[in-house]
Design an enzyme around this catalytic site. Sequence first.
Site, PDB file in Angstrom:
ATOM      1  N   SER A  34       0.860  -1.214  -0.138  1.00 13.52           N
ATOM      2  CA  SER A  34      -0.132  -0.060   0.116  1.00 13.52           C
ATOM      3  C   SER A  34       0.780   1.340   0.017  1.00 13.52           C
ATOM      4  O   SER A  34       1.961   1.251   0.682  1.00 13.52           O
ATOM      5  CB  SER A  34      -0.844   0.046   1.163  1.00 13.52           C
ATOM      6  N   CYS A  35       0.580   2.138  -0.688  1.00 10.72           N
ATOM      7  CA  CYS A  35       0.911   3.597  -0.683  1.00 10.72           C
ATOM      8  C   CYS A  35       0.158   4.643  -0.185  1.00 10.72           C
ATOM      9  O   CYS A  35      -1.056   4.347  -0.523  1.00 10.72           O
ATOM     10  CB  CYS A  35       1.656   3.832  -1.989  1.00 10.72           C
ATOM     11  N   PRO A  36       0.540   6.057  -0.252  1.00 12.04           N
ATOM     12  CA  PRO A  36      -0.301   7.027   0.254  1.00 12.04           C
ATOM     13  C   PRO A  36      -1.405   7.309  -0.765  1.00 12.04           C
ATOM     14  O   PRO A  36      -2.501   7.426  -0.455  1.00 12.04           O
ATOM     15  CB  PRO A  36       0.581   8.091   0.310  1.00 12.04           C
ATOM     16  N   THR A  42       1.722   0.993  -5.053  1.00 10.05           N
ATOM     17  CA  THR A  42       1.125  -0.253  -4.500  1.00 10.05           C
ATOM     18  C   THR A  42       1.190  -1.566  -5.429  1.00 10.05           C
ATOM     19  O   THR A  42       1.293  -2.439  -5.013  1.00 10.05           O
ATOM     20  CB  THR A  42      -0.563   0.159  -4.222  1.00 10.05           C
TER      21      THR A  42
END
Length: 523
Positions: A34-36, A42
């Site tokens: 997951s990423c921001p 992601t």
Amino acid sequence: SVAASADPATDSTAPASDGDGGSDSPFRIVAVTSCPTGIAHTYMAAESLENAGREAGVDLVVETQGSAGFTRLDPAVIAAADAVIFAHDVPVRDKDRFAGKPTVDVGVKAGINRPAELISEVRGKAERGEVTGGAAPTPVERGGEEGEGYGSMLRKWLMSGVSYMVPFVAAGGLLIALGFAIGGYEIKSAPSVMQHFVWTQTDSWAALMFQIGGVAFGFLVPVLAGYIAYGMADRPGLVPGFVGGMIASTINAGFLGGLAAGLIAGGVVLAIQKVKIPKAVRGIMPVVVIPLISTAIVGFLMFVVIGKPIASAQKGMTDWLNGLSGSNAILLGALLGLMMCFDLGGPVNKVAYTFATAGIAVSNPSDSAMKIMAAVMAAGMVPPLAMALATTVRGRLFTETERENGKAAWVLGASFISEGAIPFAAADPLRVIPSSMVGGAITGALSMSFGATLRAPHGGIFVVPLIGNPFLYLIAIAVGMCVTAALVVVLKGMRKPVAGGTAPGAPEDIAAPAADTKQPVAA
């Protein structure tokens, strides 16, 4: 979710598993990425881990927690797994499902850049019998490695808020920009569509889009504050966080107020949770006591203590931006361009992007704010477009996989997805990142000097009709793209031949088993 299993042909030669599957079963790993923003990093990390898993002969399944939500892994798959890899920059959702297994917990970029090393590390932990314990009190505490510093935790808290805020920015900003494009800037003075809406008039549709976008923008600061508090204190932090964020909007404390409200709300909830409570009262703590006390404290602090100073600071920053002109504006554009290209979608990139969107997240943004937004988007488009150009004009300097990535980078760059350059930066950071920063700084400075403006917070080439001075804006992007591509080509061409082999860049080098041939194609 995205899943990948080892090729059956390789299973018979795979190393013996240390798990419960028996000596003939492959080692099983489940992973979460997951990423921001939940867009590029992601899925690139997921693909990189899957590729490395196939090469290592392990059975690896990935759950991608992206912006479109996520599909939970089958509990049976998790139960059968021998180890877990978390590659994330925001809290992993429902992390308790993976407790009790050997775990490697890293940032999302590690999943992209060194997946084989992560697989080796987690297998080593499984062999030594190292497992994780039960869940810690908060998502971020569960999300970090043991001994993680407060600086890293603070970054994850802030990124948690930003990740939930970005979709509101994109939806609201694009709707407002479309309203202006159809109805002109006077559309902001249109009456409410509740009182006046004519189906056959374009002005009514423009007013509708503008007013819907304005409502979406109204959620930005509360969502930012609420999910910063959520990152710190889980669901009990949502109520004081959202209320503190709304107060920040009400008193014109803006994004600075939202950041403060979120951090205060999370801290207050964590402090309340540490108080020893009689067993008879524990049942009503999450739904009555914690929301009541934390919201009252946060509201008091925001209204009476810190709200006014933060609002003054926000106004001072806005006035400073509005007063920028000449060389100061050009220097700011260059600085923002450097930040956008420093980590290609990482925290520094997000700071610059959030700074720009904060300026236009009002119904009537200043000219300076729209110039800043234009410079930020232009600079963010440069790295992937430059890599696409470099692979086109000097393909022999790149591996076959990189040339394929270059084709995808045309679309990613045109769409303002800076992460399209990550496969190139991961393979050759010392040449690609400085070159990208130079081109981004030039583009940002040129955009500001040309006076290009942008009301939309995203969209890339597809929102050019909404850009002020679009022709000069495209020239700024083209100049930065050509500078970066030229620097990359020159620097790669200066590489010395590998001892006992061919020179990097020669056709034979493309088939060499180098690490950079394993970069994933950007999703």
